[in-house]
Design an enzyme around this catalytic site. Structure first.
Site, PDB file in Angstrom:
ATOM      1  CG  HIS A  95     -43.067  24.842  61.911  1.00 53.91           C
ATOM      2  ND1 HIS A  95     -42.010  24.022  61.581  1.00 53.91           N
ATOM      3  CD2 HIS A  95     -42.979  25.039  63.244  1.00 53.91           C
ATOM      4  CE1 HIS A  95     -41.325  23.729  62.670  1.00 53.91           C
ATOM      5  NE2 HIS A  95     -41.885  24.342  63.699  1.00 53.91           N
ATOM      6  CG  HIS A  97     -44.391  28.077  66.597  1.00 57.58           C
ATOM      7  ND1 HIS A  97     -44.778  26.928  67.232  1.00 57.58           N
ATOM      8  CD2 HIS A  97     -43.174  27.801  66.046  1.00 57.58           C
ATOM      9  CE1 HIS A  97     -43.844  25.993  67.102  1.00 57.58           C
ATOM     10  NE2 HIS A  97     -42.854  26.499  66.371  1.00 57.58           N
TER      11      HIS A  97
HETATM   12  P1  AMP Z   1     -40.556  23.489  66.392  1.00 59.37           P
HETATM   13  O1  AMP Z   1     -39.958  23.148  67.717  1.00 59.37           O
HETATM   14  O2  AMP Z   1     -40.494  24.963  66.074  1.00 59.37           O
HETATM   15  O3  AMP Z   1     -40.023  22.634  65.282  1.00 59.37           O
HETATM   16  O4  AMP Z   1     -42.119  23.215  66.522  1.00 59.37           O
HETATM   17  C1  AMP Z   1     -42.732  22.025  66.157  1.00 59.37           C
HETATM   18  C2  AMP Z   1     -44.145  22.104  66.655  1.00 59.37           C
HETATM   19  O5  AMP Z   1     -44.918  21.118  66.005  1.00 59.37           O
HETATM   20  C3  AMP Z   1     -44.302  21.879  68.165  1.00 59.37           C
HETATM   21  O6  AMP Z   1     -44.932  23.018  68.754  1.00 59.37           O
HETATM   22  C4  AMP Z   1     -45.186  20.627  68.252  1.00 59.37           C
HETATM   23  O7  AMP Z   1     -46.080  20.704  69.322  1.00 59.37           O
HETATM   24  C5  AMP Z   1     -45.896  20.654  66.898  1.00 59.37           C
HETATM   25  N1  AMP Z   1     -46.349  19.367  66.394  1.00 59.37           N
HETATM   26  C6  AMP Z   1     -45.614  18.251  66.221  1.00 59.37           C
HETATM   27  N2  AMP Z   1     -46.363  17.274  65.672  1.00 59.37           N
HETATM   28  C7  AMP Z   1     -47.595  17.807  65.466  1.00 59.37           C
HETATM   29  C8  AMP Z   1     -48.813  17.307  64.917  1.00 59.37           C
HETATM   30  N3  AMP Z   1     -48.923  16.054  64.452  1.00 59.37           N
HETATM   31  N4  AMP Z   1     -49.887  18.137  64.875  1.00 59.37           N
HETATM   32  C9  AMP Z   1     -49.789  19.391  65.333  1.00 59.37           C
HETATM   33  N5  AMP Z   1     -48.672  19.928  65.854  1.00 59.37           N
HETATM   34  C10 AMP Z   1     -47.596  19.136  65.919  1.00 59.37           C
END
Ligand code: AMP
Length: 117
Positions: A95, A97
Site C-alpha cells: 500500500h 500512503h
Molecule cells: P503500514 O504501517 O505502512 O503497514 O500502514 C498500515 C496502515 O493501514 C496504517 O496507517 C493504518 O492506520 C491503516 N489501516 C489498518 N487497518 C485499516 C482499515 N481497516 N481501514 C483503513 N485503514 C487501515
C-alpha cells in the site's frame, strides 16, 4: 486472507475514494495528515520489494487520479510505502500512503536518528 484483501472483497467496510479493475484507494482509518489515503493493488502482493513494474505502471496513473480526486494534485502531497520490518510495514499487502492537505513534516523516525544512521 489479509485485512486489505478482506477490504477488497468487501468483507470489511472502507471509505472508498477511487476504484478501478486493478486498484483501490480508501481513507486510512487512523489519518496522520488532514488527507491520508491508502492506495492498494487488488492483486495481493506483500510489499514493494515484490511488486512488478507492470503493476507499478498502472498504479502511477491511478495515484495521480486519486490526487486530483481529493484535491491535492496542485497543492502537493507525499506518497510513501513502508517496506518490511525495518520500514515499519504493519499490513503485509502493498500500500502507498498519500498524505496531504497541509505541509507534511519530514521525519525519518529512526531510533538512532541523532547518530545519522
Ligand atoms: P503500514 O504501517 O505502512 O503497514 O500502514 C498500515 C496502515 O493501514 C496504517 O496507517 C493504518 O492506520 C491503516 N489501516 C489498518 N487497518 C485499516 C482499515 N481497516 N481501514 C483503513 N485503514 C487501515
Amino acid at each position: 486472507m489479509c485485512i486489505f484483501c478482506k477490504i477488497i472483497n468487501k468483507e470489511i467496510p472502507n471509505n472508498t475514494v477511487l476504484e478501478n479493475e486493478h486498484f483501490l484507494a480508501f481513507h486510512d482509518l487512523y489519518p496522520k495528515a488532514p488527507i491520508h489515503i491508502l492506495i492498494i493493488p487488488k492483486l495481493h502482493v506483500d510489499c514493494f520489494q515484490d511488486v512488478s513494474p507492470q503493476t507499478m505502471a498502472g498504479l502511477t496513473s491511478f495515484a495521480q487520479e486519486v490526487a486530483t480526486k481529493v484535491g491535492v494534485d496542485q497543492t502537493g502531497y507525499r506518497l510513501i510505502t513502508n517496506n518490511g520490518e525495518d520500514g515499519a510495514q504493519e499490513v503485509k499487502h502493498l500500500h502507498f500512503h498519500m498524505l496531504g492537505g497541509g505541509h507534511i513534516a519530514w521525519d525519518h523516525s529512526h531510533e538512532d536518528n541523532h547518530k545519522n544512521i
